[in-house]
Write a protein that holds these residues in place. Structure first.
Motif, mmCIF file in Angstrom:
data_model
loop_
_atom_site.group_PDB
_atom_site.id
_atom_site.type_symbol
_atom_site.label_atom_id
_atom_site.label_comp_id
_atom_site.label_asym_id
_atom_site.label_seq_id
_atom_site.Cartn_x
_atom_site.Cartn_y
_atom_site.Cartn_z
ATOM 1 N N SER A 1 12.549 -2.148 3.786
ATOM 2 C CA SER A 1 11.620 -2.892 4.601
ATOM 3 C C SER A 1 12.384 -3.843 5.520
ATOM 4 O O SER A 1 13.189 -4.639 5.050
ATOM 5 C CB SER A 1 10.694 -3.683 3.684
ATOM 6 N N PRO A 2 12.177 -3.765 6.839
ATOM 7 C CA PRO A 2 12.911 -4.659 7.739
ATOM 8 C C PRO A 2 12.229 -6.024 7.860
ATOM 9 O O PRO A 2 12.058 -6.544 8.956
ATOM 10 C CB PRO A 2 12.889 -3.896 9.066
ATOM 11 N N THR A 3 11.892 -6.587 6.731
ATOM 12 C CA THR A 3 11.115 -7.825 6.723
ATOM 13 C C THR A 3 11.836 -8.963 7.441
ATOM 14 O O THR A 3 11.240 -9.692 8.220
ATOM 15 C CB THR A 3 10.800 -8.249 5.275
ATOM 16 N N PHE A 4 13.129 -9.083 7.205
ATOM 17 C CA PHE A 4 13.878 -10.182 7.826
ATOM 18 C C PHE A 4 14.522 -9.758 9.131
ATOM 19 O O PHE A 4 14.537 -10.518 10.092
ATOM 20 C CB PHE A 4 14.893 -10.756 6.834
ATOM 21 N N ALA A 5 15.000 -8.522 9.181
ATOM 22 C CA ALA A 5 15.667 -8.037 10.396
ATOM 23 C C ALA A 5 14.654 -7.686 11.486
ATOM 24 O O ALA A 5 15.004 -7.609 12.653
ATOM 25 C CB ALA A 5 16.515 -6.820 10.065
ATOM 26 N N ILE A 6 13.397 -7.438 11.086
ATOM 27 C CA ILE A 6 12.310 -6.957 11.957
ATOM 28 C C ILE A 6 12.500 -5.495 12.351
ATOM 29 O O ILE A 6 11.549 -4.752 12.424
ATOM 30 C CB ILE A 6 12.057 -7.851 13.187
ATOM 31 N N ILE A 7 13.750 -5.073 12.576
ATOM 32 C CA ILE A 7 13.963 -3.663 12.893
ATOM 33 C C ILE A 7 15.139 -3.083 12.116
ATOM 34 O O ILE A 7 16.181 -3.721 12.005
ATOM 35 C CB ILE A 7 14.166 -3.444 14.407
ATOM 36 N N GLN B 1 0.827 -1.217 0.000
ATOM 37 C CA GLN B 1 0.000 0.000 0.000
ATOM 38 C C GLN B 1 0.858 1.261 0.000
ATOM 39 O O GLN B 1 0.443 2.292 -0.514
ATOM 40 C CB GLN B 1 -0.914 0.008 1.233
ATOM 41 N N GLY B 2 2.030 1.172 0.655
ATOM 42 C CA GLY B 2 2.901 2.354 0.709
ATOM 43 C C GLY B 2 3.426 2.676 2.090
ATOM 44 O O GLY B 2 3.929 3.767 2.328
ATOM 45 N N LYS B 3 3.372 1.709 3.000
ATOM 46 C CA LYS B 3 3.845 1.947 4.368
ATOM 47 C C LYS B 3 5.340 2.257 4.369
ATOM 48 O O LYS B 3 5.793 3.223 4.991
ATOM 49 C CB LYS B 3 3.544 0.728 5.264
ATOM 50 N N THR B 4 6.119 1.419 3.684
ATOM 51 C CA THR B 4 7.571 1.639 3.650
ATOM 52 C C THR B 4 7.896 2.947 2.928
ATOM 53 O O THR B 4 8.814 3.677 3.330
ATOM 54 C CB THR B 4 8.276 0.439 3.000
ATOM 55 N N CYS B 5 7.136 3.255 1.903
ATOM 56 C CA CYS B 5 7.298 4.533 1.195
ATOM 57 C C CYS B 5 7.100 5.698 2.160
ATOM 58 O O CYS B 5 7.900 6.645 2.195
ATOM 59 C CB CYS B 5 6.286 4.585 0.046
ATOM 60 N N PHE B 6 6.082 5.626 2.985
ATOM 61 C CA PHE B 6 5.795 6.681 3.966
ATOM 62 C C PHE B 6 6.939 6.783 4.975
ATOM 63 O O PHE B 6 7.404 7.885 5.300
ATOM 64 C CB PHE B 6 4.458 6.363 4.663
ATOM 65 N N VAL B 7 7.435 5.647 5.448
ATOM 66 C CA VAL B 7 8.537 5.660 6.420
ATOM 67 C C VAL B 7 9.797 6.251 5.784
ATOM 68 O O VAL B 7 10.567 6.960 6.438
ATOM 69 C CB VAL B 7 8.805 4.245 6.988
ATOM 70 N N THR B 8 9.992 6.000 4.492
ATOM 71 C CA THR B 8 11.127 6.602 3.777
ATOM 72 C C THR B 8 11.038 8.123 3.842
ATOM 73 O O THR B 8 12.038 8.814 4.101
ATOM 74 C CB THR B 8 11.139 6.135 2.308
ATOM 75 N N GLY B 9 9.834 8.649 3.657
ATOM 76 C CA GLY B 9 9.629 10.098 3.756
ATOM 77 C C GLY B 9 9.910 10.619 5.153
ATOM 78 O O GLY B 9 10.488 11.694 5.322
ATOM 79 N N GLU C 1 5.312 -1.036 11.005
ATOM 80 C CA GLU C 1 4.477 -1.656 9.969
ATOM 81 C C GLU C 1 3.825 -2.921 10.537
ATOM 82 O O GLU C 1 4.369 -3.578 11.392
ATOM 83 C CB GLU C 1 5.321 -2.015 8.743
ATOM 84 N N TRP C 2 2.664 -3.255 10.035
ATOM 85 C CA TRP C 2 1.882 -4.404 10.505
ATOM 86 C C TRP C 2 1.607 -4.293 12.007
ATOM 87 O O TRP C 2 1.691 -5.257 12.752
ATOM 88 C CB TRP C 2 2.562 -5.730 10.134
#
Ligand SMILES: Nc1ncnc2c1ncn2[C@@H]1O[C@H](COP(=O)(O)OP(=O)(O)OP(=O)(O)O)[C@@H](O)[C@H]1O
Ligand SMILES: [Mg+2]
Length: 143
Positions: free
Chosen positions: A59-65, A38-46, A107-108
């Motif tokens: 996206s910290p998909t694997f690192a979680i943070i 949807q754009g969550k990571t895009c928003f966090v980039t901003g 996120e999530w």
């Protein structure tokens, strides 16, 4: 306070994020809602760019943070997609980060709803079409 924005591009989403970033003082939890892509990571980039972080946001998909340090405020970017219980959550360091004075972007956050503070800033991103997103920012009762 509820604010609804319509974004027409990823750049526009980053600009909306930078408006939110300018209001942050440290210690906030920004809880993201919205499905895949949807754009969550895009928003966090901003957020990260606007706070003055100069590195790569991903996206910290694997690192979680992921930690974005050295800007006006430190920003901690969580992806709770695979966090399903309190043990998982404790091991991410979430509660320590909440005390750090930095800003948390989660996120999530659906997955950790009961661990969010009452005054979390809730950002819901809804895909309208390929390039259009409806972004609702809810600053909660305390603002
Ligand atoms: N207006 C817009 N705002 C944000 N992203 C947009 C917009 N229009 C198109 N996009 C595209 O939507 C995608 C959003 O991806 P992003 O990684 O930010 O989503 P996400 O919500 O973090 O997904 P995930 O749940 O997988 O982490 C990108 O490919 C981006 O280019
Ligand atoms: Mg993401």
């Amino acid at each position: 306070m509820n604010n609804v924005f319509i974004s027409n591009s990823p750049k526009n989403t980053r600009e909306i994020a930078s408006q939110l970033a300018s209001t942050l003082n440290g210690g906030e939890v920004i809880a993201f809602y919205g499905d895949l892509g949807q754009g969550k990571t895009c928003f966090v980039t901003g957020l990260a760019e606007s706070l003055g972080f100069s590195g790569e946001v991903s996206s910290p998909t694997f690192a979680i943070i992921n930690e974005y340090l050295g800007g006006r405020l430190d920003l901690y970017h969580f992806d709770m997609y695979r966090v399903t219980d309190w043990n998982d959550l404790y091991s991410t360091g979430y509660f320590e980060y909440m005390e750090s004075g930095g800003v948390l972007a989660v996120e999530w956050s659906e997955n950790i709803e009961t661990a969010l503070p009452d005054d979390a800033i809730r950002v819901t991103i809804r895909r309208v079409d390929e390039t259009t997103r409806e972004i609702t920012i809810n600053r909660g009762e305390s603002v």
